[in-house]
Design a protein around this motif. Structure first.
Motif, PDB file in Angstrom:
ATOM      1  N   LEU A  57     -18.956  -2.008  -4.212  1.00 55.96           N
ATOM      2  CA  LEU A  57     -18.212  -0.849  -3.709  1.00 55.96           C
ATOM      3  C   LEU A  57     -17.987  -0.961  -2.207  1.00 55.96           C
ATOM      4  CD1 LEU A  57     -16.960   1.937  -4.055  1.00 55.96           C
ATOM      5  CD2 LEU A  57     -19.265   2.928  -3.894  1.00 55.96           C
ATOM      6  N   LEU A  58     -19.021  -1.402  -1.471  1.00 61.79           N
ATOM      7  CA  LEU A  58     -18.888  -1.546  -0.023  1.00 61.79           C
ATOM      8  C   LEU A  58     -17.839  -2.598   0.328  1.00 61.79           C
ATOM      9  CD1 LEU A  58     -19.958  -0.656   2.726  1.00 61.79           C
ATOM     10  CD2 LEU A  58     -21.665  -2.474   2.578  1.00 61.79           C
ATOM     11  N   LYS A  59     -17.814  -3.677  -0.448  1.00 59.16           N
ATOM     12  CA  LYS A  59     -16.804  -4.711  -0.223  1.00 59.16           C
ATOM     13  C   LYS A  59     -15.403  -4.161  -0.479  1.00 59.16           C
ATOM     14  CE  LYS A  59     -15.575  -9.431  -1.586  1.00 59.16           C
ATOM     15  NZ  LYS A  59     -15.937 -10.590  -2.458  1.00 59.16           N
ATOM     16  N   ALA A  60     -15.259  -3.352  -1.527  1.00 55.01           N
ATOM     17  CA  ALA A  60     -13.958  -2.746  -1.829  1.00 55.01           C
ATOM     18  C   ALA A  60     -13.540  -1.779  -0.725  1.00 55.01           C
ATOM     19  CB  ALA A  60     -14.031  -2.018  -3.173  1.00 55.01           C
ATOM     20  N   ILE A  61     -14.508  -1.023  -0.201  1.00 57.04           N
ATOM     21  CA  ILE A  61     -14.211  -0.088   0.896  1.00 57.04           C
ATOM     22  C   ILE A  61     -13.727  -0.849   2.121  1.00 57.04           C
ATOM     23  CG2 ILE A  61     -15.236   1.557   2.509  1.00 57.04           C
ATOM     24  CD1 ILE A  61     -17.118   2.414   0.233  1.00 57.04           C
ATOM     25  N   ASP A  62     -14.400  -1.947   2.434  1.00 54.50           N
ATOM     26  CA  ASP A  62     -13.983  -2.763   3.579  1.00 54.50           C
ATOM     27  C   ASP A  62     -12.550  -3.261   3.397  1.00 54.50           C
ATOM     28  OD1 ASP A  62     -16.415  -2.433   4.818  1.00 54.50           O
ATOM     29  OD2 ASP A  62     -17.267  -4.317   4.066  1.00 54.50           O
ATOM     30  N   THR A  63     -12.219  -3.655   2.169  1.00 54.67           N
ATOM     31  CA  THR A  63     -10.868  -4.136   1.890  1.00 54.67           C
ATOM     32  C   THR A  63      -9.842  -3.021   2.080  1.00 54.67           C
ATOM     33  OG1 THR A  63     -11.691  -5.761   0.287  1.00 54.67           O
ATOM     34  CG2 THR A  63      -9.368  -5.158   0.131  1.00 54.67           C
ATOM     35  N   VAL A  64     -10.171  -1.823   1.572  1.00 55.93           N
ATOM     36  CA  VAL A  64      -9.255  -0.685   1.705  1.00 55.93           C
ATOM     37  C   VAL A  64      -9.072  -0.307   3.163  1.00 55.93           C
ATOM     38  CG1 VAL A  64      -8.987   1.776   1.225  1.00 55.93           C
ATOM     39  CG2 VAL A  64      -9.721   0.229  -0.596  1.00 55.93           C
ATOM     40  N   VAL A  65     -10.160  -0.284   3.919  1.00 55.17           N
ATOM     41  CA  VAL A  65     -10.080   0.062   5.343  1.00 55.17           C
ATOM     42  C   VAL A  65      -9.204  -0.938   6.091  1.00 55.17           C
ATOM     43  CG1 VAL A  65     -11.413   0.198   7.487  1.00 55.17           C
ATOM     44  CG2 VAL A  65     -12.271   1.301   5.416  1.00 55.17           C
ATOM     45  N   THR A  66      -9.382  -2.220   5.779  1.00 59.12           N
ATOM     46  CA  THR A  66      -8.570  -3.259   6.418  1.00 59.12           C
ATOM     47  C   THR A  66      -7.095  -3.067   6.075  1.00 59.12           C
ATOM     48  OG1 THR A  66     -10.396  -4.852   6.331  1.00 59.12           O
ATOM     49  CG2 THR A  66      -8.177  -5.741   6.593  1.00 59.12           C
ATOM     50  N   GLN A  67      -6.811  -2.735   4.828  1.00 58.80           N
ATOM     51  CA  GLN A  67      -5.428  -2.525   4.411  1.00 58.80           C
ATOM     52  C   GLN A  67      -4.827  -1.300   5.089  1.00 58.80           C
ATOM     53  OE1 GLN A  67      -5.837  -2.333   0.153  1.00 58.80           O
ATOM     54  NE2 GLN A  67      -5.691  -4.556  -0.113  1.00 58.80           N
ATOM     55  N   ARG A  68      -5.613  -0.230   5.188  1.00 62.22           N
ATOM     56  CA  ARG A  68      -5.110   0.989   5.856  1.00 62.22           C
ATOM     57  C   ARG A  68      -4.797   0.707   7.325  1.00 62.22           C
ATOM     58  NH1 ARG A  68      -5.542   5.175   2.327  1.00 62.22           N
ATOM     59  NH2 ARG A  68      -7.428   5.427   1.057  1.00 62.22           N
ATOM     60  N   LYS A  69      -5.665  -0.057   7.981  1.00 62.62           N
ATOM     61  CA  LYS A  69      -5.426  -0.383   9.391  1.00 62.62           C
ATOM     62  C   LYS A  69      -4.170  -1.233   9.545  1.00 62.62           C
ATOM     63  CE  LYS A  69     -10.217  -0.070  10.993  1.00 62.62           C
ATOM     64  NZ  LYS A  69     -11.367  -0.819  11.559  1.00 62.62           N
ATOM     65  N   ALA A  70      -3.968  -2.147   8.591  1.00 59.35           N
ATOM     66  CA  ALA A  70      -2.759  -2.983   8.631  1.00 59.35           C
ATOM     67  C   ALA A  70      -1.511  -2.128   8.414  1.00 59.35           C
ATOM     68  CB  ALA A  70      -2.861  -4.081   7.570  1.00 59.35           C
ATOM     69  N   ARG A 114      -6.557   7.858  10.290  1.00 59.11           N
ATOM     70  CA  ARG A 114      -7.557   8.865   9.933  1.00 59.11           C
ATOM     71  C   ARG A 114      -8.206   8.542   8.596  1.00 59.11           C
ATOM     72  NH1 ARG A 114      -3.705  12.634  11.794  1.00 59.11           N
ATOM     73  NH2 ARG A 114      -3.191  13.158   9.637  1.00 59.11           N
ATOM     74  N   GLN A 115      -7.377   8.097   7.650  1.00 57.11           N
ATOM     75  CA  GLN A 115      -7.919   7.745   6.340  1.00 57.11           C
ATOM     76  C   GLN A 115      -8.904   6.576   6.440  1.00 57.11           C
ATOM     77  OE1 GLN A 115      -4.265   7.104   4.142  1.00 57.11           O
ATOM     78  NE2 GLN A 115      -4.455   9.099   3.117  1.00 57.11           N
ATOM     79  N   ALA A 116      -8.561   5.581   7.259  1.00 63.87           N
ATOM     80  CA  ALA A 116      -9.451   4.431   7.439  1.00 63.87           C
ATOM     81  C   ALA A 116     -10.777   4.872   8.066  1.00 63.87           C
ATOM     82  CB  ALA A 116      -8.776   3.376   8.316  1.00 63.87           C
ATOM     83  N   GLN A 117     -10.678   5.749   9.069  1.00 60.63           N
ATOM     84  CA  GLN A 117     -11.889   6.244   9.718  1.00 60.63           C
ATOM     85  C   GLN A 117     -12.721   7.084   8.761  1.00 60.63           C
ATOM     86  OE1 GLN A 117     -11.342   9.063  12.969  1.00 60.63           O
ATOM     87  NE2 GLN A 117     -13.083   8.156  14.064  1.00 60.63           N
ATOM     88  N   GLN A 118     -12.043   7.898   7.956  1.00 65.50           N
ATOM     89  CA  GLN A 118     -12.745   8.737   6.989  1.00 65.50           C
ATOM     90  C   GLN A 118     -13.447   7.895   5.923  1.00 65.50           C
ATOM     91  OE1 GLN A 118     -12.930  11.806   7.661  1.00 65.50           O
ATOM     92  NE2 GLN A 118     -13.798  12.783   5.844  1.00 65.50           N
ATOM     93  N   ASP A 119     -12.786   6.823   5.505  1.00 64.75           N
ATOM     94  CA  ASP A 119     -13.405   5.931   4.518  1.00 64.75           C
ATOM     95  C   ASP A 119     -14.711   5.355   5.051  1.00 64.75           C
ATOM     96  OD1 ASP A 119     -11.420   6.336   2.668  1.00 64.75           O
ATOM     97  OD2 ASP A 119     -10.259   4.568   3.256  1.00 64.75           O
ATOM     98  N   VAL A 120     -14.703   5.009   6.337  1.00 62.12           N
ATOM     99  CA  VAL A 120     -15.903   4.430   6.948  1.00 62.12           C
ATOM    100  C   VAL A 120     -16.994   5.479   7.087  1.00 62.12           C
ATOM    101  CG1 VAL A 120     -16.850   3.403   9.053  1.00 62.12           C
ATOM    102  CG2 VAL A 120     -14.637   2.630   8.174  1.00 62.12           C
ATOM    103  N   LEU A 121     -16.618   6.676   7.553  1.00 58.46           N
ATOM    104  CA  LEU A 121     -17.612   7.706   7.843  1.00 58.46           C
ATOM    105  C   LEU A 121     -18.204   8.331   6.588  1.00 58.46           C
ATOM    106  CD1 LEU A 121     -15.909   9.543  10.868  1.00 58.46           C
ATOM    107  CD2 LEU A 121     -17.792   7.895  10.920  1.00 58.46           C
ATOM    108  N   THR A 122     -17.384   8.573   5.586  1.00 61.25           N
ATOM    109  CA  THR A 122     -17.886   9.270   4.394  1.00 61.25           C
ATOM    110  C   THR A 122     -18.408   8.323   3.320  1.00 61.25           C
ATOM    111  OG1 THR A 122     -15.674   9.304   3.391  1.00 61.25           O
ATOM    112  CG2 THR A 122     -16.307  11.197   4.745  1.00 61.25           C
TER     113      THR A 122
END
Length: 228
Positions: A57-70, A114-122
């Motif tokens: 799950l953490l790996k998937a979150i990292d992938t989503v955060v990277t995609q959101r930032k891109a 904001r979504q990327a930051q929220q994914d990391v924080l929550t």
């Protein structure tokens, strides 16, 4: 994350201090540890599976955060291009919509950020915290195994001392001082064996209580954090 509770009494064993922090023990013991308590076996299997799921799950979150930032970066670049185009467009009827579209892309960029930051924080921080906690629990399991080996090492040493004492008594040729020393050695061996057994049992009781609390409270905290 529900776990089945199978209550099996430890066969003459038990469990000690400081739960999920490292516990210093004198003996490392030898031989492979075989878990005789179904309750602890089930918890270990459960924690291994949970850890693997959380890491995935953490790996998937990292992938989503990277995609959101891109996506945020791409929206920002698109906005800049639209703004530049609106400033050189001679027709107001076209430059105004271009500028509005540029502003929209800026808001989209902010949303992705904001979504990327929220994914990391929550999610990210919560999942990482639980992976670390499970690592501490696994350390406690390892310390319990060391305690088990220390106990059985003390039992083995006690048996050796008793065997030596019995041989000397059967020979009937040893002075009283020697017999007294052997009796003292046996008494010391009994004391060490008893203390090692109590340590193992205390450790098991504490781990059982803490793991039950983990299942009851921490899993609910995790669910609440994810749903927030």
């Amino acid at each position: 994350m529900d776990v089945k509770h199978r209550e099996h009494k430890e066969p003459g064993l038990g469990e000690s201090k400081g739960m999920f922090s490292a516990i210093g023990l004198g003996g490392s013991g030898g031989g492979k540890f075989i878990e005789h308590d179904d309750w602890f076996h089930d918890r270990r299997v459960y924690l291994e599976a949970l850890e693997n799921q959380l890491k995935a799950l953490l790996k998937a979150i990292d992938t989503v955060v990277t995609q959101r930032k891109a996506l945020a970066e791409a929206a920002g670049d698109f906005s800049a291009s639209l703004h530049a185009l609106s400033t050189v467009e001679l027709s107001i009827s076209l430059s105004t919509p271009l500028e509005s579209l540029s502003d929209l892309q800026l808001r989209i960029r902010e949303l992705y950020e904001r979504q990327a930051q929220q994914d990391v924080l929550t999610l990210g921080i919560t999942v990482d915290e639980y992976i670390r906690l499970i690592g501490s629990i696994k350390t406690a399991f390892a310390q319990r195994q060391k305690s088990f080996h220390a106990w059985h090492s003390a039992e083995s040493e006690l048996q050796k001392r008793r065997t030596t004492q019995e041989k000397v008594l059967r020979s009937g040729k040893t002075q009283q001082d020697r017999l007294n020393q052997l009796q003292a050695d046996v008494g010391e061996g009994e004391r060490r064996s008893h203390q090692a057994r109590l340590l193992f049992e205390d450790m098991g009781r504490l781990m059982r209580a803490e793991l039950e609390r983990f299942e009851r409270e921490k899993v609910e905290d995790f669910k609440s954090g994810v749903e927030t």
